[in-house]
Design a protein around this motif. Structure first.
Motif, PDB file in Angstrom:
ATOM      1  N   ASP A 314      -6.680  61.557   8.372  1.00 47.83           N
ATOM      2  CA  ASP A 314      -5.805  61.825   7.227  1.00 47.83           C
ATOM      3  C   ASP A 314      -4.817  60.687   6.954  1.00 47.83           C
ATOM      4  N   THR A 315      -4.815  59.667   7.803  1.00 44.22           N
ATOM      5  CA  THR A 315      -3.903  58.534   7.619  1.00 44.22           C
ATOM      6  C   THR A 315      -4.266  57.778   6.341  1.00 44.22           C
ATOM      7  N   THR A 316      -3.244  57.418   5.562  1.00 43.68           N
ATOM      8  CA  THR A 316      -3.467  56.665   4.323  1.00 43.68           C
ATOM      9  C   THR A 316      -2.864  55.275   4.453  1.00 43.68           C
ATOM     10  N   PHE A 317      -3.419  54.330   3.696  1.00 40.38           N
ATOM     11  CA  PHE A 317      -2.970  52.934   3.836  1.00 40.38           C
ATOM     12  C   PHE A 317      -3.292  52.109   2.599  1.00 40.38           C
ATOM     13  N   TYR A 318      -2.593  50.997   2.488  1.00 39.33           N
ATOM     14  CA  TYR A 318      -2.871  49.957   1.504  1.00 39.33           C
ATOM     15  C   TYR A 318      -3.148  48.652   2.247  1.00 39.33           C
ATOM     16  N   LEU A 319      -3.773  47.706   1.544  1.00 39.97           N
ATOM     17  CA  LEU A 319      -3.996  46.367   2.073  1.00 39.97           C
ATOM     18  C   LEU A 319      -3.369  45.350   1.121  1.00 39.97           C
ATOM     19  N   GLY A 320      -2.846  44.262   1.670  1.00 42.00           N
ATOM     20  CA  GLY A 320      -2.221  43.246   0.829  1.00 42.00           C
ATOM     21  C   GLY A 320      -2.447  41.860   1.383  1.00 42.00           C
ATOM     22  N   ALA A 321      -2.309  40.866   0.514  1.00 45.67           N
ATOM     23  CA  ALA A 321      -2.491  39.471   0.927  1.00 45.67           C
ATOM     24  C   ALA A 321      -1.516  38.574   0.182  1.00 45.67           C
ATOM     25  N   ASP A 322      -1.020  37.578   0.885  1.00 48.79           N
ATOM     26  CA  ASP A 322      -0.121  36.556   0.324  1.00 48.79           C
ATOM     27  C   ASP A 322      -0.724  35.206   0.662  1.00 48.79           C
ATOM     28  N   ASP A 323      -1.042  34.396  -0.374  1.00 49.52           N
ATOM     29  CA  ASP A 323      -1.705  33.113  -0.109  1.00 49.52           C
ATOM     30  C   ASP A 323      -0.720  32.003   0.264  1.00 49.52           C
ATOM     31  N   GLY A 324       0.589  32.323   0.314  1.00 52.33           N
ATOM     32  CA  GLY A 324       1.582  31.317   0.672  1.00 52.33           C
ATOM     33  C   GLY A 324       1.909  30.364  -0.445  1.00 52.33           C
ATOM     34  N   ASP A 325       1.321  30.587  -1.631  1.00 50.66           N
ATOM     35  CA  ASP A 325       1.547  29.705  -2.774  1.00 50.66           C
ATOM     36  C   ASP A 325       1.863  30.539  -4.009  1.00 50.66           C
ATOM     37  N   GLU A 326       2.696  31.558  -3.798  1.00 49.22           N
ATOM     38  CA  GLU A 326       3.153  32.459  -4.851  1.00 49.22           C
ATOM     39  C   GLU A 326       2.069  33.398  -5.352  1.00 49.22           C
ATOM     40  N   GLY A 327       0.933  33.438  -4.677  1.00 49.60           N
ATOM     41  CA  GLY A 327      -0.131  34.370  -5.045  1.00 49.60           C
ATOM     42  C   GLY A 327      -0.104  35.596  -4.153  1.00 49.60           C
ATOM     43  N   LEU A 328      -0.204  36.766  -4.766  1.00 48.66           N
ATOM     44  CA  LEU A 328      -0.128  38.012  -4.014  1.00 48.66           C
ATOM     45  C   LEU A 328      -1.125  39.001  -4.596  1.00 48.66           C
ATOM     46  N   SER A 329      -1.823  39.719  -3.735  1.00 45.43           N
ATOM     47  CA  SER A 329      -2.751  40.759  -4.182  1.00 45.43           C
ATOM     48  C   SER A 329      -2.577  42.004  -3.337  1.00 45.43           C
TER      49      SER A 329
END
Length: 578
Positions: A314-329
């Motif tokens: 039942d655990t919920t989660f998100y995933l994220g990434a930062d490219d270190g060059d102002e890019g984020l997803s």
């Protein structure tokens, strides 16, 4: 006996004070008794036509003496100008100050003196400086616009700030069309320090070429647009085209541990930071990868044991990434809701959260979302998405021939090998091009920062205190750019040297303007010593301690010594904070 002794002492004290009072000049007693100078009815108003703030205060003098009135704004002193009235009934003094020199947290107070040497400092009833924001309604500010891809939506974000602490309403307007407006929300509570507003817009409503801008209105009806209405609108492409891409999320259990996986790719070749956010624990943990090719894709994973965190189906989660060059997803499940551990199949079985027979990873790879159906045919080649998946072909590419993707080309094996070799060379060229582009990007950022430093000095050199503050802000920017790899060590050293050089010039100018205007007879040897100390851009505590006895032992007037000591002390304190 004790009462008698106290009475005698009291009588002696009264007689001594009376004698002292008679000894003082009668005029001095009168001045101290009557107060002589009064400052009142302070006000600040904004003139929209001239873009200035008008400071005013009324000066009265019981002796009818003319006086001089000064405004001290953010520790910088300005001379105010007589407007109307007489010293006895009240004279109005005014000063227009350009709004670029005033902030919402700007503080001010007044100082006045007359021709007899009487003076008065004028603060608020609590003895503190006045706040400009208590008099002027500042237009709310909007800054730091951002767009992030979150799976099924784009998240638009902007920061709202109001110096008057007014709660605002913030909207996103798409395609410059006021009928296509989205109200934004915030979880932050303090508009004085800044609130981040955001809104999720489905990707069906937005393309890479979508135009957008923001609008904010405070409680008093003041409007702010970002960008301003006369400037071109923002374009989604400029914010997300080079952002990292996350795909193929996968979770499975191994014994009592849980393993989280995701694929990371980046169009710029930036190796990023990938993280997992567990909703129930409100905890972010960083994932790791042993791969090294962000163009092709890097598999990031993390193993979480029961001793570290409680994970179940039942655990919920998100995933994220930062490219270190102002890019984020950000990567989320259906309708931007978090993923659920139990929705992932056992190892070996592809995830199909929408149950359409198409693996989520395949849909994400080819469409960037889970909105396609198994029977859809986006490339109109007669094959459904399910058939394309089963055949291993591209559902977005219509290819001719006998109906088999690629069959119509009739390539012989030899030519195929040649094309593979050409493709390899192209890949090498593209890699080199990306490297050159990143190098040019760093060089461009370096030139941009140098230009900005010179502009700050040019615009604010007449206001040394403000100029030094702006230069120190740029020092913080260059430090951050170095950490993030936006500029290299060599460029950073040049920028740091330029900042130190400009601060030396600012302080040298301050000696000429601020110090020498207040300290009329600044000895030449002390002036030269101060300039020598500024060679490295700073005055250390040790240098200050050595100079202090020289100042105290000089022939300067006591007031001048005190002013000189305060100025140097402020510089030392500023330098120790850096």
């Amino acid at each position: 006996m004790r009462i008698y002794r106290v009475s005698v002492l009291a009588i002696i004290a009264i007689l001594m004070l009376s004698f002292y009072g008679l000894w003082l000049a009668p005029e001095e007693l009168m001045v101290k008794a009557q107060g002589v100078i009064t400052l009142e009815q302070e006000d600040v108003t904004y003139d929209d036509d001239s873009d200035v703030d008008i400071f005013e205060v009324f000066y009265k003098n019981d002796n009818g003496k003319d006086g001089s009135v000064f405004l001290i704004l953010d520790d910088y002193q300005y001379t105010m100008y007589y407007s109307t009235g007489s010293p006895s009934s009240g004279q109005k003094f005014e000063l227009n100050v350009d709004t670029s020199l005033i902030y919402g947290d700007s503080e001010f107070y007044f100082y006045a003196n007359d021709t007899d040497g009487n003076y008065l400092y004028y603060y608020d009833p609590y003895g503190d400086p006045f706040l400009v924001s208590d008099y002027v309604n500042f237009i709310p500010n909007l800054y730091d616009p951002e767009v992030y891809s979150t799976g099924a939506s784009y998240m638009f974000e902007v920061v709202y700030k109001d110096w008057n602490s007014d709660i605002g309403s913030v909207w996103l307007i798409l395609e410059d069309d006021w009928s296509n407006i989205w109200e934004m929300e915030t979880l932050d509570y303090d508009p004085y320090y800044g609130q981040t507003y955001s809104v999720y817009v489905p990707k069906s409503e937005v393309t890479y070429d979508t135009l957008f801008f923001f609008n904010a209105t405070d409680e008093q009806g003041a409007d702010r647009y970002l960008p301003e209405l006369w400037e071109p609108s923002y374009v989604v492409r400029d914010y997300v085209a080079n952002d990292p891409i996350l795909s193929n999320p996968y979770v499975y259990s191994e014994g009592s541990d849980w393993i989280f996986n995701v694929t990371y790719r980046d169009p710029d070749g930036d190796i990023g930071t990938v993280w997992l956010y567990i909703v129930e624990d409100d905890d972010i943990v960083q994932m790791t990868s042993s791969d090294a090719d962000p163009y092709k894709g890097m598999n990031y994973k993390i193993r979480i044991s029961p001793s570290e965190m409680t994970i179940d189906e039942d655990t919920t989660f998100y995933l994220g990434a930062d490219d270190g060059d102002e890019g984020l997803s950000l990567l989320s499940g259906t309708d931007d809701l978090p993923f659920k551990v139990g929705d992932f199949p056992e190892p070996g079985q592809p995830s199909d959260s929408d149950g359409d027979g198409l693996p989520d990873s395949w849909e994400q790879e080819h469409f960037g979302n889970l909105n396609q159906d198994a029977n859809d045919d986006p490339d109109n080649d007669g094959k459904t998405n399910l058939q394309e998946y089963q055949a291993g072909s591209d559902p977005n590419k219509k290819e001719g021939g006998d109906g088999d993707d690629g069959g119509g080309f009739g390539l012989e094996a030899g030519w195929a090998e040649v094309l593979v070799g050409v493709a390899a060379l192209v890949a090498l060229a593209v890699g080199s091009t990306y490297g050159m582009m990143r190098k040019k990007k760093k060089q461009s950022r370096f030139s941009e920062l140098l230009t900005e430093l010179d502009k700050i000095y040019r615009d604010f050199k007449m206001y040394p205190h403000r100029c030094e503050i702006e230069l120190e802000k740029m020092r913080a920017v260059t430090n951050e750019d170095l950490k993030r790899g936006i500029i290299d060590e060599n460029n950073y050293s040049i920028l740091k040297g330029r900042i130190d050089e400009l601060i030396r010039e600012v302080r040298s100018d301050a000696i000429q303007s601020e110090v020498k205007s207040e300290v009329k007879d600044l000895p030449k040897d002390i002036e030269l010593r101060i300039k020598d100390m500024l060679i490295d851009g700073k005055i250390s505590r040790d240098e200050y301690d050595k100079l202090l006895p020289i100042i105290k032992g000089s022939d300067m007037a006591s007031d001048d010594k005190e002013k000189m000591e305060k100025k140097l002390e402020s510089w030392v304190q500023d330098d120790q904070k850096q």
